[in-house]
Design an enzyme around this catalytic site. Sequence first.
Site, PDB file in Angstrom:
ATOM      1  N   ASN A  10       0.860  -1.188   0.000  1.00  7.86           N
ATOM      2  CA  ASN A  10       0.000   0.000   0.000  1.00  7.86           C
ATOM      3  C   ASN A  10       0.895   1.237   0.000  1.00  7.86           C
ATOM      4  O   ASN A  10       1.471   1.584   1.019  1.00  7.86           O
ATOM      5  CB  ASN A  10      -0.907  -0.045   1.246  1.00  7.86           C
ATOM      6  CG  ASN A  10      -1.780   1.195   1.375  1.00  7.86           C
ATOM      7  OD1 ASN A  10      -1.846   2.021   0.464  1.00  7.86           O
ATOM      8  ND2 ASN A  10      -2.452   1.323   2.510  1.00  7.86           N
ATOM      9  N   TRP A  11       0.962   1.867  -1.155  1.00  4.96           N
ATOM     10  CA  TRP A  11       1.852   3.035  -1.294  1.00  4.96           C
ATOM     11  C   TRP A  11       1.291   4.271  -0.601  1.00  4.96           C
ATOM     12  O   TRP A  11       1.966   5.291  -0.508  1.00  4.96           O
ATOM     13  CB  TRP A  11       2.094   3.338  -2.770  1.00  4.96           C
ATOM     14  CG  TRP A  11       3.031   2.385  -3.459  1.00  4.96           C
ATOM     15  CD1 TRP A  11       3.625   1.277  -2.923  1.00  4.96           C
ATOM     16  CD2 TRP A  11       3.490   2.468  -4.819  1.00  4.96           C
ATOM     17  NE1 TRP A  11       4.427   0.676  -3.869  1.00  4.96           N
ATOM     18  CE2 TRP A  11       4.362   1.378  -5.036  1.00  4.96           C
ATOM     19  CE3 TRP A  11       3.243   3.353  -5.885  1.00  4.96           C
ATOM     20  CZ2 TRP A  11       4.991   1.163  -6.267  1.00  4.96           C
ATOM     21  CZ3 TRP A  11       3.862   3.137  -7.102  1.00  4.96           C
ATOM     22  CH2 TRP A  11       4.728   2.053  -7.277  1.00  4.96           C
ATOM     23  N   LYS A  12       0.017   4.200  -0.177  1.00  9.78           N
ATOM     24  CA  LYS A  12      -0.654   5.371   0.427  1.00  9.78           C
ATOM     25  C   LYS A  12      -0.429   6.589  -0.481  1.00  9.78           C
ATOM     26  O   LYS A  12      -0.556   6.460  -1.699  1.00  9.78           O
ATOM     27  CB  LYS A  12      -0.146   5.584   1.859  1.00  9.78           C
ATOM     28  CG  LYS A  12      -0.268   4.319   2.705  1.00  9.78           C
ATOM     29  CD  LYS A  12      -0.047   4.533   4.174  1.00  9.78           C
ATOM     30  CE  LYS A  12      -0.209   3.200   4.894  1.00  9.78           C
ATOM     31  NZ  LYS A  12      -0.088   3.311   6.339  1.00  9.78           N
ATOM     32  N   HIS A  97      -9.649   1.385   5.198  1.00 13.26           N
ATOM     33  CA  HIS A  97      -8.343   1.532   5.865  1.00 13.26           C
ATOM     34  C   HIS A  97      -8.519   2.465   7.062  1.00 13.26           C
ATOM     35  O   HIS A  97      -9.318   3.406   7.020  1.00 13.26           O
ATOM     36  CB  HIS A  97      -7.311   2.098   4.877  1.00 13.26           C
ATOM     37  CG  HIS A  97      -5.917   2.013   5.395  1.00 13.26           C
ATOM     38  ND1 HIS A  97      -5.422   2.907   6.319  1.00 13.26           N
ATOM     39  CD2 HIS A  97      -4.921   1.114   5.163  1.00 13.26           C
ATOM     40  CE1 HIS A  97      -4.176   2.560   6.617  1.00 13.26           C
ATOM     41  NE2 HIS A  97      -3.845   1.478   5.930  1.00 13.26           N
ATOM     42  N   GLU A  99      -6.843   4.833   8.036  1.00 14.29           N
ATOM     43  CA  GLU A  99      -6.638   6.253   7.700  1.00 14.29           C
ATOM     44  C   GLU A  99      -7.902   6.844   7.086  1.00 14.29           C
ATOM     45  O   GLU A  99      -8.221   8.011   7.310  1.00 14.29           O
ATOM     46  CB  GLU A  99      -5.404   6.390   6.781  1.00 14.29           C
ATOM     47  CG  GLU A  99      -4.120   6.146   7.570  1.00 14.29           C
ATOM     48  CD  GLU A  99      -2.982   5.496   6.791  1.00 14.29           C
ATOM     49  OE1 GLU A  99      -3.000   5.503   5.552  1.00 14.29           O
ATOM     50  OE2 GLU A  99      -2.053   4.974   7.459  1.00 14.29           O
ATOM     51  N   GLU A 169      -5.267  -4.780  10.907  1.00  8.75           N
ATOM     52  CA  GLU A 169      -4.231  -3.766  11.070  1.00  8.75           C
ATOM     53  C   GLU A 169      -4.452  -3.037  12.392  1.00  8.75           C
ATOM     54  O   GLU A 169      -5.251  -2.088  12.456  1.00  8.75           O
ATOM     55  CB  GLU A 169      -4.293  -2.745   9.921  1.00  8.75           C
ATOM     56  CG  GLU A 169      -4.062  -3.333   8.550  1.00  8.75           C
ATOM     57  CD  GLU A 169      -3.480  -2.310   7.572  1.00  8.75           C
ATOM     58  OE1 GLU A 169      -2.597  -2.692   6.810  1.00  8.75           O
ATOM     59  OE2 GLU A 169      -3.888  -1.133   7.587  1.00  8.75           O
ATOM     60  N   GLY A 175       2.771   2.425  10.832  1.00 10.24           N
ATOM     61  CA  GLY A 175       3.715   3.518  10.633  1.00 10.24           C
ATOM     62  C   GLY A 175       4.470   3.904  11.896  1.00 10.24           C
ATOM     63  O   GLY A 175       5.137   4.935  11.937  1.00 10.24           O
ATOM     64  N   SER A 215       3.586  -2.078  10.362  1.00 13.74           N
ATOM     65  CA  SER A 215       5.048  -2.168  10.503  1.00 13.74           C
ATOM     66  C   SER A 215       5.622  -3.532  10.127  1.00 13.74           C
ATOM     67  O   SER A 215       6.540  -4.021  10.782  1.00 13.74           O
ATOM     68  CB  SER A 215       5.479  -1.760  11.918  1.00 13.74           C
ATOM     69  OG  SER A 215       5.121  -0.406  12.169  1.00 13.74           O
TER      70      SER A 215
HETATM   71  P1  13P Z   1       3.104   0.425   7.700  1.00 19.09           P
HETATM   72  O1  13P Z   1       3.615  -0.863   7.119  1.00 19.09           O
HETATM   73  O2  13P Z   1       3.831   1.634   7.194  1.00 19.09           O
HETATM   74  O3  13P Z   1       3.008   0.367   9.197  1.00 19.09           O
HETATM   75  O4  13P Z   1       1.585   0.613   7.158  1.00 19.09           O
HETATM   76  C1  13P Z   1       0.684  -0.431   7.306  1.00 19.09           C
HETATM   77  C2  13P Z   1      -0.552  -0.098   6.559  1.00 19.09           C
HETATM   78  O5  13P Z   1      -1.307   0.774   6.943  1.00 19.09           O
HETATM   79  C3  13P Z   1      -0.825  -0.846   5.322  1.00 19.09           C
HETATM   80  O6  13P Z   1      -2.106  -0.596   4.841  1.00 19.09           O
END
Ligand code: 13P
Length: 257
Positions: A10-12, A97, A99, A169, A175, A215
Amino acid sequence: MVRKPIIGGNWKMNRGTPEDSKEMLESLIPLVLEINSVDIVIVVPFTVLTTVSKLLNGTNIKLGAQNMYFEDKGAYTGEVSPRFLKAIGVEYVILGHSERRDIFNESDSLINKKLKKALSLDLKPIVCIGEHLEEREAGKTKDIITYQINETFKALTKEEMIKTVIAYEPIWAIGTGKTATPEQAEEIHIFIREYINQKFDRDTADSIRIQYGGSVKPTNAEDLFKKKNIDGGLVGGASLETNSFYQIINAAALTIK
Ligand code: 13P
């Protein structure tokens, strides 16, 4: 029951110009060409879906979008129709997600509408669930997961449920560099699977893929993926660079159960 592991990158909003997408994928594609025991999905911003779709054409990497709306078309400025995604070769879509839930106030009922729509169009949904740190510390993790499963997967058939990928998650691990231990993650994955057994049946629970996200790094991927109920990972930060993402994909291939 053999479940094919799935690794999502997931590149966000971190990579998303044609140049930086091309740079990474041109180095990743040849490295993973022979890996067929793992579903590999790259989940990119809307702006580069078309570019990445062309780059991935004929490879074993699948294309994913980070969100969608639940209508086909209409006056919804700024939203993206799932039909537009299908038209450019998108196969997977992340829904709910944390976020999107926390920053953009997406509710479980909205996510449920998106999920039903995605399934009706044969887009493969990756639905995220997970608790905040305060909820974990208050011993409420399982209550939160139960609520999210009840609301987000409301009125799904068994067939639809099996086509859905769940990403557990824990929000406190996203993150932050603070990964759930393999034991902590496995405990919740077992809980999710058993709850799906209760709500649907054994076959559905044993068939559905549950990824871990938060992470995931080359250093912890293998220990996480070795766990019986962890079917791969949804990776943020470590998916932005070819070498680390490749190592995580490889860890999934090496720990096939
Ligand atoms: P990280 O791997 O940067 O913690 O992010 C996880 C995530 O939100 C994947 O969708």
